[in-house]
Design an enzyme around this catalytic site. Structure first.
Site, PDB file in Angstrom:
ATOM      1  N   ASN A  17       0.876  -1.252   0.085  1.00  0.00           N
ATOM      2  CA  ASN A  17      -0.003   0.052   0.073  1.00  0.00           C
ATOM      3  C   ASN A  17       1.035   1.292  -0.004  1.00  0.00           C
ATOM      4  O   ASN A  17       1.379   1.474   1.174  1.00  0.00           O
ATOM      5  CB  ASN A  17      -0.907   0.099   1.202  1.00  0.00           C
ATOM      6  N   LYS A  19       0.350   4.226  -0.341  1.00  0.00           N
ATOM      7  CA  LYS A  19      -0.435   5.337   0.321  1.00  0.00           C
ATOM      8  C   LYS A  19      -0.417   6.610  -0.374  1.00  0.00           C
ATOM      9  O   LYS A  19      -0.043   6.608  -1.662  1.00  0.00           O
ATOM     10  CB  LYS A  19       0.022   5.574   1.832  1.00  0.00           C
ATOM     11  N   HIS A 103      -9.460   1.092   4.924  1.00  0.00           N
ATOM     12  CA  HIS A 103      -8.427   1.096   5.545  1.00  0.00           C
ATOM     13  C   HIS A 103      -8.620   1.745   6.897  1.00  0.00           C
ATOM     14  O   HIS A 103      -9.359   2.929   6.632  1.00  0.00           O
ATOM     15  CB  HIS A 103      -7.245   1.808   4.661  1.00  0.00           C
ATOM     16  N   GLU A 105      -6.985   4.266   7.802  1.00  0.00           N
ATOM     17  CA  GLU A 105      -6.817   5.803   7.705  1.00  0.00           C
ATOM     18  C   GLU A 105      -8.169   6.437   7.306  1.00  0.00           C
ATOM     19  O   GLU A 105      -8.501   7.673   7.245  1.00  0.00           O
ATOM     20  CB  GLU A 105      -5.655   5.939   6.695  1.00  0.00           C
ATOM     21  N   GLU A 175      -5.626  -5.412  10.606  1.00  0.00           N
ATOM     22  CA  GLU A 175      -4.712  -4.242  10.815  1.00  0.00           C
ATOM     23  C   GLU A 175      -4.792  -3.837  12.139  1.00  0.00           C
ATOM     24  O   GLU A 175      -5.773  -2.889  12.087  1.00  0.00           O
ATOM     25  CB  GLU A 175      -4.480  -3.484   9.579  1.00  0.00           C
ATOM     26  N   GLY A 181       2.161   1.911  10.970  1.00  0.00           N
ATOM     27  CA  GLY A 181       3.113   3.041  10.714  1.00  0.00           C
ATOM     28  C   GLY A 181       3.825   3.434  12.201  1.00  0.00           C
ATOM     29  O   GLY A 181       4.344   4.155  12.190  1.00  0.00           O
ATOM     30  N   SER A 221       3.039  -2.659  10.495  1.00  0.00           N
ATOM     31  CA  SER A 221       4.686  -2.495  10.726  1.00  0.00           C
ATOM     32  C   SER A 221       5.196  -3.969  10.199  1.00  0.00           C
ATOM     33  O   SER A 221       6.055  -4.329  10.926  1.00  0.00           O
ATOM     34  CB  SER A 221       5.086  -2.227  12.162  1.00  0.00           C
TER      35      SER A 221
HETATM   36  C1  PEP Z   1      -0.788  -0.074   5.939  1.00  0.00           C
HETATM   37  O1  PEP Z   1      -0.697   1.098   5.749  1.00  0.00           O
HETATM   38  O2  PEP Z   1      -1.885  -0.873   5.690  1.00  0.00           O
HETATM   39  C2  PEP Z   1       0.266  -0.611   6.764  1.00  0.00           C
HETATM   40  C3  PEP Z   1       0.207  -1.727   7.402  1.00  0.00           C
HETATM   41  O3  PEP Z   1       1.412   0.270   7.158  1.00  0.00           O
HETATM   42  P1  PEP Z   1       2.624   0.140   7.865  1.00  0.00           P
HETATM   43  O4  PEP Z   1       3.189  -1.354   7.064  1.00  0.00           O
HETATM   44  O5  PEP Z   1       3.493   1.094   7.375  1.00  0.00           O
HETATM   45  O6  PEP Z   1       2.493  -0.007   9.087  1.00  0.00           O
END
Ligand code: PEP
Length: 259
Positions: A17, A19, A103, A105, A175, A181, A221
């Site tokens: 992703n 972003k 997601h 976000e 997630e 992040g 992460s």
């Molecule tokens: C994501 O944006 O779905 C995500 C898991 O980000 P990160 O791997 O940076 O934690």
């Protein structure tokens, strides 16, 4: 769509992703690096999700590779007076195979509800693409012992009303929001626990065979140094990767960890 099962096994899926990062030129440059560095032989299905404006160019740059294209969001109507939105018809037209929906976000920053996520997932399926449906709890919800209840609530809303054929293409990504992040990934055993709960919930609501074939990705992460332990869990069928997908070296190492 590529069948999501290989023999009796679920095929691992590693999705990047990107972003709101990278220009069109930078996105295409990353594709060229991925084409050069991805393992020649892998069990994993590999997917990249650039920003909307880079989708067409990334689609063209992916020619000759098996990497699939995903969008990061969609509106549920195919067309109409919805200024500023992008619908499933347009995403299919530009060559997307997958669309990330729900997601955290989007849920947290843009107010998407469980019902919105369900509408988006069904719109994606109705246009021949596969939704990657994101679910996950906040730190406060985890600390209050509500993590599983939150995830089940999100899941039920997203998967409601899907036919057998649609269900076979849907993907879920667990997630935990506190892990996105932040550099703090869920412990592999905690991820396994939640993934098993997700599969159990799907089994009771939609039947054992749908649950057995559903791919449940972990996101939060994921990095080269923790990918093997997370992907080694029996109910973890791949990863949704944010930060580590922005560089070819780290993303390819995660793909390699999928076997
Ligand atoms: C994501 O944006 O779905 C995500 C898991 O980000 P990160 O791997 O940076 O934690």
């Amino acid at each position: 769509m590529t069948p999501n099962v290989m023999g009796a096994q679920r095929r691992p899926l590693i999705a990047g992703n990107w972003k709101l990062f990278k220009t069109v030129a930078e996105s295409c440059a990353l594709v060229q690096e991925l084409k050069a560095q991805l393992p020649a032989v892998t069990r994993a299905e590999v997917v990249v999700a650039p920003v909307f404006t880079a989708l067409a160019s990334v689609r063209a740059a992916l020619a000759g590779s098996s990497v699939r294209l995903s969008a990061q969001n969609v509106y549920w109507e195919a067309q109409g007076a919805f200024t500023g939105e992008v619908g499933p018809l347009q995403l299919r037209d530009v060559g997307c195979d997958y669309v990330i929906v729900g997601h955290s976000e989007r849920r947290q920053l843009f107010g998407e509800s469980d019902a919105d996520v369900g509408r988006k997932a069904r719109a994606v399926l109705a246009h021949g693409m596969a939704p990657i449906v994101c679910v996950g709890e906040t730190l406060a919800e985890r600390e209050a012992g509500k993590a599983e209840a939150v995830v089940v609530r999100q899941l039920v809303a997203a998967l409601a009303g899907m036919t057998d054929a649609e269900f076979a293409n849907a993907v879920v990504a667990y997630e935990p929001i506190w892990a996105i992040g932040t550099g703090k990934n869920a412990a592999p055993s905690d991820a396994q626990h939640m993934h098993a709960a997700i599969r159990g919930c799907v089994a009771s609501a939609h039947g054992q065979s749908r649950a057995a074939s559903l791919r449940v990705l972990y996101g939060g992460s994921v990095k080269p140094d923790n990918a093997a332990a997370l992907l080694g869990q029996s109910d973890v069928d791949g990863a949704l990767v944010g930060g580590a997908s922005l560089a070819a070296g780290s993303f390819c190492a995660i793909v390699a960890a999928a076997g």
